[in-house]
Design a protein around this motif. Structure first.
Motif, PDB file in Angstrom:
ATOM      1  N   PRO A   1       0.825  -1.069   0.143  1.00  0.00           N
ATOM      2  CA  PRO A   1       0.081  -0.223   0.036  1.00  0.00           C
ATOM      3  C   PRO A   1       0.814   1.372  -0.060  1.00  0.00           C
ATOM      4  O   PRO A   1       0.303   2.302  -0.424  1.00  0.00           O
ATOM      5  N   ALA A   2       2.187   1.117   0.298  1.00  0.00           N
ATOM      6  CA  ALA A   2       3.078   2.413   0.284  1.00  0.00           C
ATOM      7  C   ALA A   2       2.785   2.794  -0.847  1.00  0.00           C
ATOM      8  O   ALA A   2       3.276   4.091  -1.222  1.00  0.00           O
ATOM      9  N   THR A   3       3.060   2.170  -2.022  1.00  0.00           N
ATOM     10  CA  THR A   3       3.061   2.802  -3.232  1.00  0.00           C
ATOM     11  C   THR A   3       1.843   3.092  -3.969  1.00  0.00           C
ATOM     12  O   THR A   3       1.635   3.417  -5.129  1.00  0.00           O
ATOM     13  N   CYS A   4       0.823   3.290  -2.959  1.00  0.00           N
ATOM     14  CA  CYS A   4      -0.301   3.560  -3.500  1.00  0.00           C
ATOM     15  C   CYS A   4      -1.102   4.993  -2.998  1.00  0.00           C
ATOM     16  O   CYS A   4      -2.116   5.099  -2.042  1.00  0.00           O
ATOM     17  N   PRO A   5      -0.442   6.079  -3.259  1.00  0.00           N
ATOM     18  CA  PRO A   5      -0.752   7.369  -2.703  1.00  0.00           C
ATOM     19  C   PRO A   5      -1.902   7.796  -3.640  1.00  0.00           C
ATOM     20  O   PRO A   5      -2.141   7.277  -4.840  1.00  0.00           O
ATOM     21  N   ALA A   6      -2.913   8.575  -3.041  1.00  0.00           N
ATOM     22  CA  ALA A   6      -3.891   9.108  -3.674  1.00  0.00           C
ATOM     23  C   ALA A   6      -3.877  10.629  -4.065  1.00  0.00           C
ATOM     24  O   ALA A   6      -3.462  11.275  -3.305  1.00  0.00           O
ATOM     25  N   LEU A   7      -4.121  10.853  -5.289  1.00  0.00           N
ATOM     26  CA  LEU A   7      -3.883  12.279  -5.728  1.00  0.00           C
ATOM     27  C   LEU A   7      -5.374  12.903  -5.340  1.00  0.00           C
ATOM     28  O   LEU A   7      -6.327  12.618  -5.412  1.00  0.00           O
ATOM     29  N   VAL A   8      -5.134  14.157  -4.762  1.00  0.00           N
ATOM     30  CA  VAL A   8      -6.284  14.719  -4.120  1.00  0.00           C
ATOM     31  C   VAL A   8      -6.763  16.146  -5.223  1.00  0.00           C
ATOM     32  O   VAL A   8      -5.826  17.028  -5.363  1.00  0.00           O
ATOM     33  N   LEU A   9      -7.886  15.790  -5.527  1.00  0.00           N
ATOM     34  CA  LEU A   9      -8.439  17.026  -6.401  1.00  0.00           C
ATOM     35  C   LEU A   9      -9.266  18.297  -5.478  1.00  0.00           C
ATOM     36  O   LEU A   9     -10.066  17.372  -4.854  1.00  0.00           O
ATOM     37  N   ASN A  10      -9.506  19.285  -5.627  1.00  0.00           N
ATOM     38  CA  ASN A  10     -10.182  20.191  -5.319  1.00  0.00           C
ATOM     39  C   ASN A  10     -11.750  19.781  -5.533  1.00  0.00           C
ATOM     40  O   ASN A  10     -11.921  18.758  -6.779  1.00  0.00           O
ATOM     41  N   ALA A  11     -12.745  20.301  -5.235  1.00  0.00           N
ATOM     42  CA  ALA A  11     -14.221  19.991  -5.682  1.00  0.00           C
ATOM     43  C   ALA A  11     -14.182  20.391  -6.885  1.00  0.00           C
ATOM     44  O   ALA A  11     -15.338  19.944  -7.815  1.00  0.00           O
ATOM     45  N   ASP A  12     -13.615  21.271  -7.658  1.00  0.00           N
ATOM     46  CA  ASP A  12     -13.633  21.647  -9.065  1.00  0.00           C
ATOM     47  C   ASP A  12     -12.610  20.889  -9.962  1.00  0.00           C
ATOM     48  O   ASP A  12     -12.405  20.923 -11.221  1.00  0.00           O
ATOM     49  N   PHE A  13     -11.976  19.564  -9.305  1.00  0.00           N
ATOM     50  CA  PHE A  13     -11.379  18.640  -9.936  1.00  0.00           C
ATOM     51  C   PHE A  13      -9.723  19.224 -10.539  1.00  0.00           C
ATOM     52  O   PHE A  13      -9.339  18.441 -11.413  1.00  0.00           O
ATOM     53  N   ARG A  14      -9.493  20.411  -9.965  1.00  0.00           N
ATOM     54  CA  ARG A  14      -8.126  20.704 -10.086  1.00  0.00           C
ATOM     55  C   ARG A  14      -7.269  20.113  -9.028  1.00  0.00           C
ATOM     56  O   ARG A  14      -7.727  20.181  -7.976  1.00  0.00           O
ATOM     57  N   PRO A  15      -6.085  19.686  -9.182  1.00  0.00           N
ATOM     58  CA  PRO A  15      -5.316  19.374  -7.980  1.00  0.00           C
ATOM     59  C   PRO A  15      -5.020  20.564  -7.000  1.00  0.00           C
ATOM     60  O   PRO A  15      -4.942  21.718  -7.740  1.00  0.00           O
ATOM     61  N   LEU A  16      -5.085  20.155  -5.939  1.00  0.00           N
ATOM     62  CA  LEU A  16      -4.750  21.332  -4.706  1.00  0.00           C
ATOM     63  C   LEU A  16      -3.602  22.088  -4.926  1.00  0.00           C
ATOM     64  O   LEU A  16      -3.500  23.234  -4.980  1.00  0.00           O
ATOM     65  N   SER A  17      -2.546  21.435  -5.572  1.00  0.00           N
ATOM     66  CA  SER A  17      -1.351  21.878  -5.698  1.00  0.00           C
ATOM     67  C   SER A  17      -0.481  21.332  -6.822  1.00  0.00           C
ATOM     68  O   SER A  17      -0.717  19.924  -6.825  1.00  0.00           O
ATOM     69  N   TYR A  18       0.375  21.900  -7.468  1.00  0.00           N
ATOM     70  CA  TYR A  18       1.212  21.033  -8.284  1.00  0.00           C
ATOM     71  C   TYR A  18       2.531  20.466  -7.741  1.00  0.00           C
ATOM     72  O   TYR A  18       3.104  19.614  -8.145  1.00  0.00           O
ATOM     73  N   TYR A  19       2.905  21.618  -7.062  1.00  0.00           N
ATOM     74  CA  TYR A  19       4.288  21.099  -6.566  1.00  0.00           C
ATOM     75  C   TYR A  19       4.442  21.836  -4.884  1.00  0.00           C
ATOM     76  O   TYR A  19       4.363  23.176  -5.119  1.00  0.00           O
ATOM     77  N   PRO A  20       4.464  21.074  -4.070  1.00  0.00           N
ATOM     78  CA  PRO A  20       4.460  19.704  -3.994  1.00  0.00           C
ATOM     79  C   PRO A  20       3.146  19.103  -4.517  1.00  0.00           C
ATOM     80  O   PRO A  20       2.289  19.790  -4.100  1.00  0.00           O
ATOM     81  N   LEU A  21       3.204  18.085  -5.315  1.00  0.00           N
ATOM     82  CA  LEU A  21       2.005  17.487  -5.711  1.00  0.00           C
ATOM     83  C   LEU A  21       0.884  17.233  -4.189  1.00  0.00           C
ATOM     84  O   LEU A  21       1.638  16.804  -3.380  1.00  0.00           O
TER      85      LEU A  21
END
Ligand SMILES: [Zn+2]
Length: 207
Positions: free
Chosen positions: A29-49
């Motif tokens: 599971p350590a290799t399974c991080p989740a990408l987190v999107l805002n409610a508008d489906f944009r990433p909360l930040s690009y860097y650090p992701l």
């Protein structure tokens, strides 16, 4: 199959605490991080992701704070439930991104694209006060630039006009948008295929 506990308890929406022992199949599971999107489906930040470890992602699912957008094949099981680990989640409530980023070492480097502002070198980066502190220069976005240690030594505490060294770009306070733009040039090493639809990296970068 390994057995993994995910924190002492998962607090459910109804304030009910549930102790859960989770069995994880196959892939670590350590290799399974989740990408987190805002409610508008944009990433909360690009860097650090904006990524969460799988434990945080599952907690957020239980707390009903996120929708699962995409999943890994990796399965987690407890006596009472079974689910695939989320690979992409989106927040249910929109988080208003702040306009200006924090004045941190990392963000100064990111604004300057990890490049010495005097010679363009990318190694051994330090910080330089354009107007030296000994001459009244302050530590601010407008007076601090990334500089390699050679240039920093060479410039010492001289004014740019005396050292005859001027930064390639006049230092400025960047917006979060500016840093996002630069962050796309420096993608993290790990990008799961399910994230690609939500990340707008430059096309020449390898998938
Ligand atoms: Zn340099």
């Amino acid at each position: 199959m390994c057995v993994v506990g995910i924190g002492p308890a998962i607090q459910c929406a109804g304030e009910r605490s549930v102790l859960v022992t989770i069995h994880v199949q196959a892939e670590s599971p350590a290799t399974c991080p989740a990408l987190v999107l805002n409610a508008d489906f944009r990433p909360l930040s690009y860097y650090p992701l904006s990524i969460w470890c799988w434990q945080d992602a599952i907690k957020a699912v239980f707390l009903d704070r996120v929708n699962i957008v995409s999943q890994y094949d990796t399965l987690v099981r407890s006596p009472s439930f079974e689910m695939r680990l989320p690979s992409v989640v989106s927040l249910k409530s929109y988080v208003k991104p702040s306009r200006f980023p924090a004045f941190t070492r990392f963000n100064v480097f990111l604004r300057d694209r990890f490049t010495c502002q005097y010679c363009g070198d990318r190694d051994d980066l330090t910080f330089d006060h354009v107007i030296p502190r000994s001459k009244g220069g302050v530590t601010s976005w407008e007076n601090v630039v990334a500089a390699c240690s050679c240039c920093n030594l060479r410039k010492a505490d001289l004014l740019p006009s005396v050292a005859r060294m001027w930064p390639a770009c006049e230092p400025y306070q960047p917006t979060v948008h500016d840093l996002h733009q630069n962050g796309r040039l420096f993608p993290p090493n790990y990008l799961h295929s399910s994230w690609m639809d939500y990340l707008y990296w430059d096309s020449e970068l390898e998938p």
